[in-house]
Design a protein around this motif. Structure first.
Motif, short mmCIF file in Angstrom:
data_model
loop_
_atom_site.label_atom_id
_atom_site.label_comp_id
_atom_site.label_asym_id
_atom_site.label_seq_id
_atom_site.Cartn_x
_atom_site.Cartn_y
_atom_site.Cartn_z
N SER A 28 38.96 -69.39 -30.54
CA SER A 28 37.81 -69.27 -31.43
C SER A 28 37.03 -70.59 -31.52
O SER A 28 35.96 -70.62 -32.13
CB SER A 28 38.27 -68.87 -32.82
OG SER A 28 39.26 -69.76 -33.28
N VAL A 81 34.34 -76.02 -32.26
CA VAL A 81 33.22 -75.95 -31.32
C VAL A 81 32.88 -74.49 -31.05
O VAL A 81 33.62 -73.59 -31.42
CB VAL A 81 33.56 -76.69 -30.00
CG1 VAL A 81 33.90 -78.14 -30.26
CG2 VAL A 81 34.70 -76.00 -29.25
N SER A 82 31.75 -74.27 -30.39
CA SER A 82 31.37 -72.89 -30.06
C SER A 82 32.32 -72.34 -28.99
O SER A 82 33.01 -73.08 -28.30
CB SER A 82 29.93 -72.85 -29.56
OG SER A 82 29.85 -73.39 -28.25
N VAL A 83 32.30 -71.03 -28.87
CA VAL A 83 33.18 -70.40 -27.87
C VAL A 83 32.77 -70.76 -26.43
O VAL A 83 33.64 -71.07 -25.61
CB VAL A 83 33.24 -68.87 -28.10
CG1 VAL A 83 33.96 -68.17 -26.95
CG2 VAL A 83 33.97 -68.59 -29.41
N PRO A 84 31.46 -70.78 -26.11
CA PRO A 84 31.11 -71.26 -24.75
C PRO A 84 31.60 -72.69 -24.48
O PRO A 84 32.12 -72.98 -23.40
CB PRO A 84 29.58 -71.19 -24.74
CG PRO A 84 29.25 -70.11 -25.72
CD PRO A 84 30.28 -70.25 -26.81
N PHE A 125 35.43 -72.69 -23.76
CA PHE A 125 35.85 -72.26 -22.43
C PHE A 125 35.29 -73.17 -21.33
O PHE A 125 35.95 -73.39 -20.33
CB PHE A 125 35.47 -70.79 -22.19
CG PHE A 125 36.43 -69.86 -22.86
CD1 PHE A 125 37.63 -69.53 -22.24
CD2 PHE A 125 36.18 -69.34 -24.12
CE1 PHE A 125 38.56 -68.70 -22.86
CE2 PHE A 125 37.09 -68.51 -24.74
CZ PHE A 125 38.28 -68.19 -24.11
#
Lengths: 256, 281
Positions: free
Chosen positions: A52, A79-82, A85
């Motif tokens: 997440s 942090v953001s999901v993009p 990853f």
């Protein structure tokens, strides 16, 4: 003599494999419990990451999902999901990916997608989520699974995420993957490691009170054993109390 | 704008839409409004189709799902979606499946105005064989084989956020998921919020804020993420998630639940549903 369940043994045996230096991408369920027991016992400086976007999280209770507020509240940063990853996982910062699965084969290939044919499923499972890229981007992969004939199978119905493929050097030769892949499988009955040559999971230690017949009765492939099979050290009082306290705090929090 | 008016104005039958919120800030109230207004034949994108898409599929709103993890998080499977896939009840749906990494990259590419996303993915993963939209490109500099997927560019994206200010700017805090990317990738964006405040003057300079010119409708729906949560407003209703497993498993129970809790009420019921979850977080 301390009493413990096979599930507790699985979680604690898994927790022992994690170190202070690890940056661990945590799956929900047994992996999450194991990672947090490690953090609360011998590895207080371990970095736990949930997909997440919570990085360096230290939850007081186990999350129900990978995105509980508890994870964000206790994280170093979120942090953001993009970004999670792309930068953190694909960027190579994750030392251990910790996965569970509905189906696993002897080479550590995992299936959480479908039982039966993909286009005509017998049972449709939730799917891969983060697993396909965790399995190849994390430096190594730990897997936990409860032993059962339908879960530990000769060949998975669907390659959700790559383990050692068909064994040997298939992972690198066929797919160009240079990370180590699955390096350990922790079940409720034993600890398994890949044979250095064939990459087939072989039993290296058996939990207390478990026989080889028990192992084979709950595993769909013909089991191979390492030369020197040991007994898994039983949980210490500290490990067991830590796990049980964590689980009781969690049960109270989730019933509110 | 009222949520009823926003959905009526921007969401049409047959559109490509995204409702995002990664385990947090899930736009439940907006999903219920879409169901109440009887939208049909939607192609619905969502990384984690959980309860809201289970409800929309069960009520016949969706013809195709695009997703990367389909489950009731931490609880179990989505029985309405499974009933549709396995038994074509209430109607058949098709689906296009990716990994989280692929979807996250595809949203980011959509926000960046690119036609596709490129990343290191699907190595040895069988989804690449069953989804024809998962392709590969060769890096022109290193020769490395990389995964490519189409960018996500919804006609309408819908998210829930903590608050907006009077200028129409939107603040998102906590687990921010892919909401920023979903809004920037879309042609139109609807945002439900807990409240509207005067300004964001006391915010940290790096706070995640969507400026007014990328948001088309702001609708105040206190509690609108229930049973998911709004960081700093109310906690997740874990009991409701666990109860959903039983409701979703039974066609008749599901129909009655939807009639009582969605069809015969409006967005105003959400505030009461979170009353017992406020305070702590």
């Amino acid at each position: 003599m301390v009493e413990f369940t096979p599930d507790e043994m699985m979680t604690i045996a898994a927790s022992r494999l994690l170190t202070n230096d690890d940056v661990c991408f945590v799956g929900i369920g047994a992996p999450s419990a194991a990672c947090n027991v490690a953090r609360l016992t011998h590895a207080p400086d371990i970095t736990l990451i949930y997909e997440s976007g919570t990085l360096g999280t230290a939850p007081n209770v186990l999350p129900l999902s990978i995105g509980d507020g508890e994870l964000c509240d206790t994280a170093v940063t979120t942090v953001s999901v993009p970004e999670m990853f792309r930068y953190w996982l694909q960027g190579g910062h994750v030392t251990v990916g910790f996965l569970g699965a509905a189906q696993i084969d002897k080479f550590g290939n995992l299936n959480t997608t479908v039982i039966g044919d993909y286009h005509n499923p017998k049972i449709r499972l939730p799917g891969g989520g983060g697993a396909p890229e965790i399995a190849t981007s994390a430096h190594q992969v730990f897997i936990t699974s409860k032993q059962a004939l339908r879960g530990m199978v000769e060949a998975v119905d669907f390659y959700t995420s790559l383990g050692h493929g068909t064994g040997g050097n298939d992972r690198e030769d066929t797919y160009g993957v240079k990370t180590k892949g699955p390096t350990v499988l922790i079940t409720d009955l034993a600890v398994w490691k890949p044979d250095p040559e064939t990459k087939e999971f072989t039993v290296v230690s058996i939990h207390e009170g478990v026989t080889r017949d028990d192992l084979q009765a709950t595993c769909g492939w013909s089991i191979k054993y390492a030369q020197d099979v040991r007994e898994t050290p039983v949980p210490t009082e500290l490990e067991l109390n830590t796990l049980r306290d964590l689980q009781s705090r969690t049960a109270i929090a989730h019933s509110l | 704008m009222s949520l009823q008016d926003a959905v009526a104005k921007y969401i049409k039958d047959g559109q490509l839409i995204a409702l995002e919120g990664f385990t947090h800030l899930i736009p439940h109230a907006a999903a219920h409004e879409i169901i109440r207004q009887g939208r049909r034949d939607l192609t619905a994108i969502r990384m984690t189709p959980d309860i809201i898409y289970d409800q929309m599929v069960g009520m016949g709103c969706i013809k195709k799902l695009i997703f990367s993890f389909m489950g009731n998080p931490g609880v179990g499977l989505l029985k309405r979606v499974r009933d549709s896939i396995e038994h074509e009840y209430p109607s058949a749906i098709t689906y296009e499946e990716y990994s989280h990494s692929a979807m996250a990259n595809a949203y980011e590419a959509g926000a960046a105005g690119l036609p596709c996303a490129i990343f290191r993915g699907f190595l040895g993963a069988e989804l690449a064989k069953v989804n024809p939209n998962i392709k590969h490109v060769i890096c022109p500099f290193t020769g490395e084989k990389l995964a490519a997927v189409p960018s996500v560019q919804p006609e309408v994206s819908v998210i829930h956020a903590q608050r907006a200010n009077k200028r129409g700017e939107v603040l998102i805090e906590g687990i921010i998921g892919v909401q920023k990317e979903a809004v920037l990738a879309a042609q139109k964006a609807i945002v439900t919020v807990e409240e509207i405040v005067d300004d964001f003057d006391d915010m940290h300079p790096n706070t995640c804020i969507l400026p007014h010119f990328v948001v088309d409708a702001i609708c105040v729906v206190p509690g609108g993420a229930h049973p998911s949560y709004s960081h700093n407003y109310y906690q997740r209703d874990n009991a409701a998630y666990k109860e959903w497993a039983a409701i979703s498993a039974d066609r008749d129970l599901f129909a009655k639940w939807m009639e009582d809790n969605v069809m015969s009420v409006g967005p105003e019921v959400f505030e009461g549903r979170v009353a017992h979850l406020r305070g702590a977080k």
